[in-house]
Design a protein around this motif. Structure first.
Motif, short mmCIF file in Angstrom:
data_model
loop_
_atom_site.label_atom_id
_atom_site.label_comp_id
_atom_site.label_asym_id
_atom_site.label_seq_id
_atom_site.Cartn_x
_atom_site.Cartn_y
_atom_site.Cartn_z
N SER A 153 -4.75 -64.44 24.35
CA SER A 153 -4.60 -65.85 24.72
C SER A 153 -3.20 -66.14 25.24
CB SER A 153 -4.94 -66.74 23.52
OG SER A 153 -4.08 -66.47 22.43
N ALA A 154 -2.16 -65.59 24.59
CA ALA A 154 -0.79 -65.85 25.02
C ALA A 154 -0.51 -65.23 26.39
CB ALA A 154 0.20 -65.32 23.99
N ALA A 155 -0.99 -63.98 26.60
CA ALA A 155 -0.76 -63.31 27.87
C ALA A 155 -1.47 -64.04 29.01
CB ALA A 155 -1.22 -61.86 27.79
N CYS A 156 -2.70 -64.46 28.79
CA CYS A 156 -3.45 -65.18 29.83
C CYS A 156 -2.85 -66.54 30.11
CB CYS A 156 -4.92 -65.30 29.44
SG CYS A 156 -5.84 -63.75 29.47
N TRP A 157 -2.26 -67.18 29.08
CA TRP A 157 -1.62 -68.47 29.28
C TRP A 157 -0.37 -68.32 30.14
CZ3 TRP A 157 3.14 -70.69 27.84
CH2 TRP A 157 3.21 -72.09 27.96
N PHE A 158 0.33 -67.22 29.94
CA PHE A 158 1.57 -67.00 30.67
C PHE A 158 1.36 -66.50 32.10
CE2 PHE A 158 4.40 -66.87 26.80
CZ PHE A 158 5.39 -67.69 27.32
N ALA A 159 0.37 -65.62 32.33
CA ALA A 159 0.34 -64.93 33.62
C ALA A 159 -1.07 -64.51 34.01
CB ALA A 159 1.24 -63.69 33.54
N PRO A 160 -1.32 -64.36 35.32
CA PRO A 160 -2.65 -63.93 35.79
C PRO A 160 -2.84 -62.41 35.70
CG PRO A 160 -1.22 -64.34 37.66
CD PRO A 160 -0.43 -64.72 36.43
N ARG A 161 -1.72 -61.69 35.63
CA ARG A 161 -1.79 -60.23 35.52
C ARG A 161 -0.81 -59.75 34.46
NH1 ARG A 161 -0.77 -60.93 40.70
NH2 ARG A 161 1.12 -59.67 40.60
N TRP A 162 -1.25 -58.79 33.68
CA TRP A 162 -0.34 -58.25 32.67
C TRP A 162 -0.74 -56.83 32.29
CZ3 TRP A 162 -3.04 -58.16 27.77
CH2 TRP A 162 -4.17 -58.99 27.71
N THR A 163 0.25 -56.11 31.80
CA THR A 163 0.08 -54.69 31.49
C THR A 163 0.55 -54.42 30.06
OG1 THR A 163 0.48 -54.10 33.79
CG2 THR A 163 0.74 -52.35 32.15
N VAL A 164 -0.20 -53.61 29.36
CA VAL A 164 0.19 -53.19 28.01
C VAL A 164 0.42 -51.68 28.04
CG1 VAL A 164 -0.47 -53.05 25.59
CG2 VAL A 164 -1.18 -55.02 26.97
N ARG A 165 1.62 -51.28 27.64
CA ARG A 165 1.94 -49.85 27.52
C ARG A 165 2.34 -49.60 26.08
NH1 ARG A 165 6.39 -46.24 28.41
NH2 ARG A 165 7.78 -48.05 28.57
N THR A 166 1.71 -48.64 25.43
CA THR A 166 1.96 -48.45 24.00
C THR A 166 1.85 -46.98 23.61
OG1 THR A 166 1.29 -49.16 21.78
CG2 THR A 166 -0.46 -48.87 23.39
N SER A 167 2.60 -46.63 22.61
CA SER A 167 2.51 -45.30 22.00
C SER A 167 2.44 -45.51 20.49
CB SER A 167 3.73 -44.45 22.35
OG SER A 167 3.66 -43.17 21.73
N ALA A 168 1.38 -45.01 19.88
CA ALA A 168 1.15 -45.23 18.46
C ALA A 168 1.85 -44.16 17.63
CB ALA A 168 -0.34 -45.23 18.16
N LEU A 169 2.30 -44.56 16.46
CA LEU A 169 2.99 -43.67 15.54
C LEU A 169 2.12 -42.44 15.22
CD1 LEU A 169 5.42 -43.24 13.57
CD2 LEU A 169 4.12 -44.59 11.89
N GLY A 170 2.67 -41.24 15.50
CA GLY A 170 1.97 -40.01 15.19
C GLY A 170 1.01 -39.54 16.25
N GLU A 171 0.81 -40.32 17.33
CA GLU A 171 -0.08 -39.92 18.41
C GLU A 171 0.76 -39.48 19.61
OE1 GLU A 171 -2.92 -42.97 19.29
OE2 GLU A 171 -3.82 -42.92 17.28
N PRO A 172 0.61 -38.25 20.08
CA PRO A 172 1.48 -37.70 21.13
C PRO A 172 1.11 -38.15 22.54
CG PRO A 172 -0.12 -36.06 20.50
CD PRO A 172 -0.38 -37.25 19.62
N VAL A 173 0.90 -39.43 22.71
CA VAL A 173 0.42 -39.93 23.99
C VAL A 173 0.86 -41.38 24.16
CG1 VAL A 173 -1.78 -40.63 22.98
CG2 VAL A 173 -1.64 -40.27 25.44
N THR A 174 1.14 -41.76 25.40
CA THR A 174 1.37 -43.16 25.73
C THR A 174 0.19 -43.65 26.57
OG1 THR A 174 2.85 -44.76 26.79
CG2 THR A 174 2.72 -42.60 27.80
N ARG A 175 -0.26 -44.86 26.31
CA ARG A 175 -1.45 -45.39 27.00
C ARG A 175 -1.08 -46.71 27.69
NH1 ARG A 175 -3.30 -43.63 21.87
NH2 ARG A 175 -4.70 -41.83 22.03
N THR A 176 -1.62 -46.88 28.88
CA THR A 176 -1.34 -48.08 29.67
C THR A 176 -2.65 -48.73 30.10
OG1 THR A 176 0.71 -47.10 30.51
CG2 THR A 176 -0.16 -48.98 31.71
N VAL A 177 -2.74 -50.03 29.87
CA VAL A 177 -3.92 -50.81 30.27
C VAL A 177 -3.45 -51.99 31.10
CG1 VAL A 177 -5.91 -52.14 29.49
CG2 VAL A 177 -5.14 -50.16 28.17
N GLN A 178 -4.11 -52.23 32.23
CA GLN A 178 -3.74 -53.33 33.11
C GLN A 178 -4.84 -54.39 33.14
OE1 GLN A 178 -2.99 -51.08 36.75
NE2 GLN A 178 -0.78 -51.25 36.40
#
Length: 510
Positions: free
Chosen positions: A111-136
């Motif tokens: 809700s906060a991201a959609c209120w702020f902008a029409p496009r947004w990206t999440v990039r995250t790396s979880a503790l103990g997981e050897p990978v970074t993931r990106t969702v647009q």
């Protein structure tokens, strides 16, 4: 296996387009991202401290780039979004399994991201997981094409690295100017408890936000100015059943401040209502905006068992607010430390050095005005015919405020009316009418002060204390004039007439 994966965001993708129109304020919208970071840190705190040491702190950085197109990013070093959480994290209204923390509705980030902008990206790396993931997210495309799945781009990352970065593009609501200052003030207030406990370091455009505790009044009780000096702060705790309880503190500010007084209402360690200059100040406790309570009383109250709005900017009281206020007021003014009485009765004794400086400035400014204008004003005033107090009521209109009261003096009833007017036809600062009829009828004394007189326009317009001070002086002059007339002084209204003329012609200009 690294590469490209999909995340299911069904059902309800159409709701994403509606979120732009939520009634958010920017600090509450940004707070949704901070809430998620705090929740992630809290849930995985033991593992994080074991990995990094006991001095490890959650850090959240908020950065705004106002260049075209505007961009806003939020980055934290919490535990990240785990692969097993992706479906829930990106699907609208997917309620988390643990609703006891700050993330309870399953809508905050979306809700906060959609209120702020029409496009947004999440990039995250979880503790103990050897990978970074990106969702647009491109909301227009998702809604128009009824997209049910989003692509996850994966890349290698150290398993000891953990973070989440959210980047909002083409921001609708770009904080600039005074809004930036308000954002920092509100966010600091909202997360003060986590900062105070050493859990959170919150930065805004690289600047660490630091909460500064207000100084509490230390003084004797106003009815005993020479009595024991006490700190005017007390714990507050009460329970009114059905799982609802309150705990915290209330206090009086050392320095009165209209913008900063008021209560902050907490839930689960986070301020829900009362941050920044929007302190919770119900009139049942604080009175009107010109009361001393309104300027001095403050505190922190943690409300347990109460529900909040899904935007976390207010409580859902469900008929519980009035009982809450009644119990709160009872605790605030209990006899061992009556905060409300002290707030109303206490007056600051100004330090002599400060008083001297104010006195010198006032004398200097007044003398300059008199020196410049009195020589040309005084001859006309001195040569004017003496006048008496008007004995019949003069017609007047455009009353701003008035109050009538009755008194008995020397075996006679008096009806006194005190009035503030903005009648442009009224040339006098103070007008007095004394209608003295037979002794069987009340004596009617009308005291009128013009708010559009040049003297009032310069010195007393919106500050009620300034207006009150001058109105009291005017009332004293009026009563003194009438009593002088009763004592046999002829033409008793002359002094008032001269006061009006001096104020208008000599003392109304700089």
């Amino acid at each position: 296996m690294l590469g490209v994966k999909k995340v299911d965001i069904r059902p309800g993708v159409s709701v994403l387009a509606v979120l732009r129109h939520l009634n958010y304020r920017p600090w509450y919208a940004l707070g949704e991202f901070v809430d998620n970071a705090v929740q992630s840190f809290t849930e995985h705190r033991t593992t994080l401290l074991k990995l990094h040491g006991e001095d490890f702190r959650l850090r959240v950085d908020i950065d705004i780039d106002t260049a075209t197109p505007p961009r806003l990013s939020i980055r934290d070093n919490a535990a990240g979004i785990f692969e097993s959480e992706y479906g829930r994290a990106f699907r609208p209204a997917a309620v988390p399994p643990n609703r006891s923390g700050l993330a309870e509705f399953g809508m905050g980030m979306k809700s906060a991201a959609c209120w702020f902008a029409p496009r947004w990206t999440v990039r995250t790396s979880a503790l103990g997981e050897p990978v970074t993931r990106t969702v647009q997210f491109d909301i227009e495309n998702i809604v128009n094409d009824d997209i049910q799945e989003l692509t996850i781009h994966e890349a290698k990352e150290s398993p000891d690295r953990h973070y989440t970065e959210i980047v909002l593009e083409d921001v609708f609501h770009v904080p600039v100017g005074r809004t930036v200052a308000k954002l920092k003030e509100h966010l600091t207030d909202i997360y003060r408890a986590f900062m105070r406990d050493g859990i959170l370091e919150l930065r805004f455009n690289g600047e660490p936000l630091v909460y500064r505790e207000p100084k509490v009044l230390k003084a004797a009780y106003f009815k005993d100015r020479d009595g024991t000096i006490r700190e005017w702060r007390k714990p507050i705790a009460f329970d009114f059943g059905n799982g609802l309880s309150v705990h915290g503190f209330a206090a009086l500010r050392e320095t009165a401040n209209t913008a900063k007084a008021g209560f902050a209402l907490f839930r689960r360690g986070r301020v829900i209502q009362g941050s920044g200059d929007e302190g919770y100040r119900p009139s049942y406790i604080f009175g009107s905006s010109n009361s001393y309570r309104y300027q001095r009383l403050f505190g922190e109250l943690h409300l347990d068992g109460f529900e909040v709005s899904h935007t976390k900017d207010g409580f859902r009281w469900d008929e519980n607010e009035q009982p809450f206020l009644e119990l709160l007021r009872e605790h605030l003014d209990s006899e061992e430390l009556p905060l409300l009485k002290q707030a109303e009765g206490y007056r600051v004794r100004v330090a002599r050095a400060r008083l001297t400086a104010s006195a010198r400035e006032a004398v200097e400014n007044t003398v300059q005005a008199l020196e410049a204008r009195l020589p040309e004003v005084i001859p006309a005033i001195a040569d004017s015919e003496p006048v008496d107090t008007p004995g019949q009521e003069e017609p007047h209109t455009s009353t701003l405020a008035s109050r009538r009261f009755d008194i008995r003096f020397r075996d006679r009833e008096w009806t006194v009316c005190v009035e503030l007017t903005d009648d442009p036809a009224e040339s006098q600062w103070l007008a007095v009418t004394d209608v003295a009829q037979s002794r069987e009828q009340p004596r009617c004394l009308d005291i009128r002060v013009s708010m559009v007189h040049p003297f009032m326009v310069r010195f007393a317009q919106t500050d009620s204390e300034d207006v009150e001070a001058l109105l009291r002086v005017a009332a004293a002059i009026a009563v003194a004039e009438v009593l002088a007339r009763d004592s046999g002084v002829r033409k008793a209204g002359t002094v008032r007439r001269n006061v009006n003329d001096v104020l208008r012609d000599a003392l109304s200009e700089p």
